[in-house]
Every structure is written in C-alpha cells, then in structure tokens.
Design an enzyme around this catalytic site. Structure first.
Site, PDB file in Angstrom:
ATOM      1  N   ASP A 116     -12.615  33.757 -27.691  1.00  0.00           N
ATOM      2  CA  ASP A 116     -12.358  33.376 -26.304  1.00  0.00           C
ATOM      3  C   ASP A 116     -13.599  33.688 -25.471  1.00  0.00           C
ATOM      4  O   ASP A 116     -14.122  34.810 -25.511  1.00  0.00           O
ATOM      5  CB  ASP A 116     -11.153  34.147 -25.752  1.00  0.00           C
ATOM      6  CG  ASP A 116     -10.744  33.655 -24.379  1.00  0.00           C
ATOM      7  OD1 ASP A 116      -9.980  32.687 -24.317  1.00  0.00           O
ATOM      8  OD2 ASP A 116     -11.199  34.251 -23.375  1.00  0.00           O
TER       9      ASP A 116
ATOM     10  N   HIS B  68     -16.605  22.605 -12.567  1.00  0.00           N
ATOM     11  CA  HIS B  68     -16.146  22.256 -13.913  1.00  0.00           C
ATOM     12  C   HIS B  68     -17.251  21.632 -14.772  1.00  0.00           C
ATOM     13  O   HIS B  68     -17.224  21.753 -16.005  1.00  0.00           O
ATOM     14  CB  HIS B  68     -14.955  21.300 -13.827  1.00  0.00           C
ATOM     15  CG  HIS B  68     -13.701  21.975 -13.330  1.00  0.00           C
ATOM     16  ND1 HIS B  68     -12.954  22.800 -14.129  1.00  0.00           N
ATOM     17  CD2 HIS B  68     -13.097  21.956 -12.113  1.00  0.00           C
ATOM     18  CE1 HIS B  68     -11.914  23.263 -13.444  1.00  0.00           C
ATOM     19  NE2 HIS B  68     -11.979  22.766 -12.212  1.00  0.00           N
TER      20      HIS B  68
ATOM     21  N   ASN C  69     -16.183  28.347 -13.884  1.00  0.00           N
ATOM     22  CA  ASN C  69     -15.631  27.133 -13.267  1.00  0.00           C
ATOM     23  C   ASN C  69     -15.506  27.289 -11.756  1.00  0.00           C
ATOM     24  O   ASN C  69     -15.828  26.376 -10.994  1.00  0.00           O
ATOM     25  CB  ASN C  69     -14.259  26.821 -13.869  1.00  0.00           C
ATOM     26  CG  ASN C  69     -14.368  26.057 -15.177  1.00  0.00           C
ATOM     27  OD1 ASN C  69     -15.339  25.338 -15.399  1.00  0.00           O
ATOM     28  ND2 ASN C  69     -13.385  26.215 -16.046  1.00  0.00           N
TER      29      ASN C  69
ATOM     30  N   ASP D  56     -18.110  22.759 -18.492  1.00  0.00           N
ATOM     31  CA  ASP D  56     -18.266  21.878 -19.658  1.00  0.00           C
ATOM     32  C   ASP D  56     -19.601  22.128 -20.361  1.00  0.00           C
ATOM     33  O   ASP D  56     -19.685  22.106 -21.589  1.00  0.00           O
ATOM     34  CB  ASP D  56     -18.183  20.409 -19.226  1.00  0.00           C
ATOM     35  CG  ASP D  56     -16.779  20.018 -18.789  1.00  0.00           C
ATOM     36  OD1 ASP D  56     -15.831  20.781 -19.060  1.00  0.00           O
ATOM     37  OD2 ASP D  56     -16.633  18.939 -18.174  1.00  0.00           O
TER      38      ASP D  56
ATOM     39  N   GLU E 230     -10.982  27.352 -23.379  1.00  0.00           N
ATOM     40  CA  GLU E 230     -12.191  28.063 -23.804  1.00  0.00           C
ATOM     41  C   GLU E 230     -11.945  28.904 -25.043  1.00  0.00           C
ATOM     42  O   GLU E 230     -12.718  29.822 -25.349  1.00  0.00           O
ATOM     43  CB  GLU E 230     -12.712  28.951 -22.672  1.00  0.00           C
ATOM     44  CG  GLU E 230     -11.851  30.155 -22.337  1.00  0.00           C
ATOM     45  CD  GLU E 230     -10.717  29.849 -21.361  1.00  0.00           C
ATOM     46  OE1 GLU E 230     -10.209  30.799 -20.758  1.00  0.00           O
ATOM     47  OE2 GLU E 230     -10.356  28.654 -21.188  1.00  0.00           O
TER      48      GLU E 230
END
Length: 367
Positions: A245, A258, A253, A262, A288
C-alpha cells in the site's frame, strides 16, 4: 510414425502457407497430366503431330519440376506467392496455347484450360493483375490464331478460329470479372478477420491488464492464484505473497491533484517491475494497493525482493510532485502454508500490512 512425419516435414515444410502453395502446385500437376494425356490420345488418333507433342509434354514436365523446387524454396529465396503465381500462370498459358497449335480438330478443349488458369489466380493475384493476365492471354491467343490462319489456312480456317477467339474472349473476360469480385471479397474477409483478431487481442489485454499502471489487474491476478492453487509442486517449494500500500497517497491526491496521483501510480509500477524476477507477478489490487505473488520463494528471499523494490521506488522521480517528496510503501508479507487457500494467505498479509501502517509506515511487516 516418426519417419512419415519427418518425410512430410521435409517435403511440405512446417509453414502452413508453404503447405497451401504446394497443394495448389499439386492441383496444377493434375491439370498438366490431364492435358498431356489428351495430347497423347490425339497423337495416337493421328490428329496431332508426334514430335511437337513430345516436345511440348517435355517442356510442361520440366516446368512442373522447376516450379516444385521454386515453391518449396520460395520462403528461403524470398519469392512472394503472388510473383510465383504469376510465373506459373504465364507458363501454363504458354503451354496451353502451344497445345492448341499442335492439336487438330479438338484443339478448342485447351481453351477451357485457360479459364482454369485464371480461376487459380484468384487465390494469389489482385484483381488488376488478373485483368492484365487476361489481356495478355487474349493478346497472345489472338496473335497465335492470326499466324495459324495466315500460315495454314486449310487446317485453321479463319471462320473457325474467329469463333474460337470470340468464345474464348467472352469466357475469359467473364471469368476474370467474376474472379476479381471473388478476390475483392476474399481480401475484405481477410481484413475483417485481421481486424477481429486485433480487437480480440485488445479486449483480452483490457481484461487482464490495468490500464493506468500496465500491471496485471485484480481479475487476472485471481486467475493466476487459482491456477497456482491447482498446480502440484513436487519439490514443495514455498510461495510468498506481499500486500503493498502506497504511503500517504490520499494526501498526494489532495495536495497535487488526481493527475499527480496517477503519475505516482505509474512511477511505482515502472520502478517495482524493474526489480521483479521472471516468475513474479505484480497486480494492482485496488486504488493504491498492490498484490505481489512470489512463487518458489522463501520468506527470506521475499523480504530481499520487497526491500529492493522499496529502494528502487523511493529513488523514482515524479515530476508532478515537488519538495523532494519520495514514494514509499508499507507491505505485509506472508508465506503460504501447505495447500492453504490463497484467500487465507492474503488475509494474513493484509493483517501484516495493517500492522506496518499502524507502526509508522514505510516498512515491511511479516504475517
């Protein structure tokens, strides 16, 4: 059985295209044989010249043998199937017109063979090439008939040759137009097949690959795990799973947007994959979170793999985030027990991951 298979491979090769071309060549051999047999019958009946017939049959047999070698070696020599088909067609047309010249009253039968030659070209030549071949055939046939009428008017009356030419022209042009349409249809079907195969490949990729990270998706990873469960490993080698994780991904974010999130996912994917071994499988498990399958790997080896991955990921630059922020992750690592369902192993790895996150993140916890 081994000897016949080796003999078949020696004669036909292993390429399906070559086997198909040799099949066409075998069909033309049969036609040459039939044409030669008809010529021999007419020689025996006194309707055809013996020496001319023998010469023509010898030329035809030599040509068939030469084309057998050319077809068999076409791939090695780099001869395109269309080029080879055109050569064979020109040779067959010359042989048929030669048979027409040396045959007596029944010479019109060889005009039918000209139609067969054009039909065969449907499988290899484009429509415009077939049209050119038809024009060439009619030109050579017409010139030959004019020469016969001028040289041997008693044997080849102008009226008879005119009827023969008109009939041949109508038949050849009609067959050429029809075969041209068939060839266009065949090419369209071939293109549609290629498009369908490409679409199926795209669908298959979309069904197994995560679009953003280009890693395996969760669905494909589940299929891999099911296959791994069914596999019996006689060596009893251990298998490990790591649930990974990314640390503080939500803050990335929230702070950078965002698009930056990405970019972080893509950077993690590229860096992590560079440390994977051939048998390892890394999948995006959700958001994630990632799942790493390490077959034939002890816990000690798995820790080393994940540590190398963490170092490579931390060194990966991400232009979308500033301030020297590094990508780190927490990982829960578990070794699968003997014949344990992977769902249970993942559950233990998940608990280990929770422990890694709750004790400070950017670490590996064992489950």
């Amino acid at each position: 059985m081994a000897l016949p298979n080796r003999l078949r491979r020696l004669l036909l090769g292993s390429d399906p295209r070559l086997a198909r071309m040799l099949g066409y060549w075998a069909a033309t051999c049969l036609l040459y044989f039939i044409g030669a047999a008809l010529l021999i019958l007419q020689v025996r009946a006194g309707a055809a010249d013996h020496d001319s017939a023998v010469l023509l049959i010898g030329i035809g047999a030599t040509g068939v043998a030469v084309f057998a070698v050319l077809v068999r070696a076409s791939i090695v020599m780099g001869i395109a199937p269309s080029t080879l088909a055109a050569w064979q067609a020109l040779f067959a047309i010359a042989c048929n017109i030669g048979a027409y010249v040396v045959t007596g009253p029944l010479r019109g039968v060889y005009l039918i063979f000209l139609l067969v030659v054009l039909v065969f070209c449907t499988f290899s030549l484009r429509p415009r090439h077939t049209m050119l071949l038809c024009a060439y055939t009619l030109g050579i046939l017409g010139a030959t008939m004019v020469w016969l009428v001028a040289t041997y008017p008693a044997t080849y009356p102008a009226y008879v040759e005119g009827v023969h030419f008109a009939s041949a022209a109508c038949a050849l042009i009609s067959v050429t137009l029809l075969t041209g349409e068939m060839s266009k249809l065949r090419l369209r079907l071939k293109q549609q097949k290629e498009d369908l195969l490409a679409a199926m490949a795209t669908i298959r990729k979309l069904a197994t690959v995560d679009e953003l990270t280009s890693l395996a998706n969760r669905r494909h990873m589940n299929e891999v795990l099911v296959a791994q469960e069914r596999r019996i490993d006689p060596a009893g080698q251990p298998t490990c799973l790591a649930l990974i994780d990314l640390d503080f991904f939500k803050s990335v974010n929230d702070r950078y947007g965002h698009a930056a999130g990405d970019a972080v996912l893509r950077a993690f994917s590229a860096a992590a994959r560079s440390e994977l071994r051939a048998q390892d499988v890394l999948a995006r498990w959700g958001g994630e979170e990632f799942l790493l399958l390490l077959p034939a790997t002890t816990m000690t080896q798995a820790i080393l793999v994940v540590e190398r991955m963490a170092e490579r990921v931390a060194a990966a630059p991400v232009a979308e985030i500033s301030g020297g922020m590094r990508i780190t992750f927490s990982a829960g690592l578990a070794q699968r027990h003997d014949r344990e369902p992977f769902a249970d192993t993942i559950n233990r790895a998940d608990k280990a991951l929770y422990n890694a996150k709750s004790t400070g993140r950017n670490r590996i916890s064992l489950g």
